[in-house]
Structure formats: structure tokens, C-alpha cells
Scaffold this motif. Structure first.
Motif, PDB file in Angstrom:
ATOM      1  N   ALA A 116     -26.858  47.858  20.174  1.00 18.73           N
ATOM      2  CA  ALA A 116     -27.735  48.710  19.356  1.00 18.73           C
ATOM      3  C   ALA A 116     -28.232  49.860  20.213  1.00 18.73           C
ATOM      4  N   ASN A 118     -31.494  52.532  20.089  1.00 19.70           N
ATOM      5  CA  ASN A 118     -32.756  52.855  19.440  1.00 19.70           C
ATOM      6  C   ASN A 118     -33.488  53.928  20.231  1.00 19.70           C
ATOM      7  N   ASN A 141     -30.066  49.644  11.672  1.00 18.00           N
ATOM      8  CA  ASN A 141     -29.600  48.267  11.734  1.00 18.00           C
ATOM      9  C   ASN A 141     -28.181  48.155  11.190  1.00 18.00           C
ATOM     10  N   HIS A 145     -27.782  42.869  11.621  1.00 13.01           N
ATOM     11  CA  HIS A 145     -29.200  43.025  11.960  1.00 13.01           C
ATOM     12  C   HIS A 145     -30.072  43.036  10.704  1.00 13.01           C
ATOM     13  N   LYS A 146     -29.566  43.641   9.631  1.00 17.16           N
ATOM     14  CA  LYS A 146     -30.315  43.602   8.364  1.00 17.16           C
ATOM     15  C   LYS A 146     -30.428  42.164   7.862  1.00 17.16           C
ATOM     16  N   GLY A 149     -32.827  40.381  10.150  1.00 18.33           N
ATOM     17  CA  GLY A 149     -34.168  40.907   9.920  1.00 18.33           C
ATOM     18  C   GLY A 149     -34.784  40.431   8.617  1.00 18.33           C
TER      19      GLY A 149
END
Length: 175
Positions: A116, A118, A141, A145-146, A149
């Protein structure tokens, strides 16, 4: 009856996976704290990555963490590579924007345990008696990751670390 239950389960899973796919990939996690110190004093503890890691909870919470600094001591281009066999994984972090005494932006790349990229941002706003420090992280994301999350509350988890970090920064700055 068993076929109906199986069909309903398949439909429920499909709806859930579609919901994940349609969620926005963009995220922002933000926490703020008022610190009884000047923006200049606080800025120095963020803009120098050695000073940053004196209060950074992600660095402090992993005894296996190794940091390899390079580039200038402060400001744009200052960077380090972190690696750990513990929970921190590995990746580079670099200051990409620095505007004294009000803003520091960092590019944060995770290589392990997941990939990732960021942006971490620290903004400092003076008030009459203190400085409000806001720590934010933004990014996009992936589908996984979604999904993670949705099950885990990343805002609460990462935001909790931001709260700890800002308390650590406050303790250093208010000495």
C-alpha cells in the motif's frame, strides 16, 4: 429446504461482496490534539525523522524494528526504511512536503505484510495559548483492504495509534 438455505446463503455472500466492491476505495483517518508548545517546537519534532521516531507509536511498539535513515536530516527528501520480523512489516517513508512551521507530508509505502502507498500529513495551527496538531493519513484501499476494513475498524485501530502518538508528541513538546 436445504437448497433454499444454500441459495439464500449464496445470495447473502454475493450481496456482501458486491457491497464491498461498491465501497469507496479512498480513506482518511484523522486525529487532533492541542499541545502547549509553539508550532516551531512541534514542527522540529516532526520534520526530523529521528525526532519523529522518538514519539511515533508505530516505531515504539515494535522491539524488532530496524530503521535505516538516509537523505537529508530534515525536510523534503529525509527518509528511512523500516523493517521488522515483528508486527511492523517493512517499507520506506519519506518527507515529500515541508512548510515550516505548519505542514509536513510524508509518503508511506508498505511493502510487507501487504502492499500500500499512503500519505501521512501533519498540520500545525497556532491558537492563542497552544498549537493544534492534526495527524491524518489518506490513501486508496484495494478490494482486500476494503473487505478487511469492513470486518476490522481501521479508523479505530490506526486512529488509536495516532492518539497515542500525539500524546507522546505532547509529552516531548511540553517538557
Amino acid at each position: 429446504m436445504l437448497n433454499l438455505i444454500l441459495l439464500l446463503l449464496i445470495v447473502a455472500v454475493a450481496v456482501f461482496l458486491l457491497y464491498i466492491a461498491l465501497k469507496s476505495a479512498d480513506f482518511r483517518i484523522t486525529r487532533s490534539r492541542s499541545i502547549q508548545a509553539s508550532p516551531e517546537e512541534i514542527f522540529a519534532l516532526i520534520n526530523d525523522l529521528h525526532g519523529f521516531n522518538r514519539w511515533n507509536p508505530f516505531a515504539q511498539n515494535d522491539p524488532q524494528l530496524k530503521l535505516d535513515y538516509s537523505g537529508p536530516q530534515t525536510g523534503i527528501g529525509a527518509n528511512y526504511m523500516w523493517s521488522s520480523t515483528g508486527k511492523s512489516g517493512e517499507g520506506p517513508m519519506e518527507i515529500i512536503e515541508s512548510s515550516a512551521p505548519s505542514l509536513v507530508k510524508m509518503r508511506l509505502e508498505f511493502v510487507k505484510p501487504f502492499s500500500a502507498t499512503n500519505t501521512a500529513e501533519f498540520s500545525l495551527a497556532p491558537t492563542r495559548t497552544a498549537t493544534t496538531v492534526t495527524w491524518s493519513m489518506t490513501g486508496r484501499n484495494s478490494y482486500m483492504h476494503k473487505l478487511m476494513g469492513t470486518i476490522l475498524n481501521f479508523d479505530k485501530m490506526v486512529g488509536g495509534e495516532f492518539v497515542k502518538g500525539l500524546a507522546n508528541l505532547q509529552a516531548l513538546a511540553e517538557r
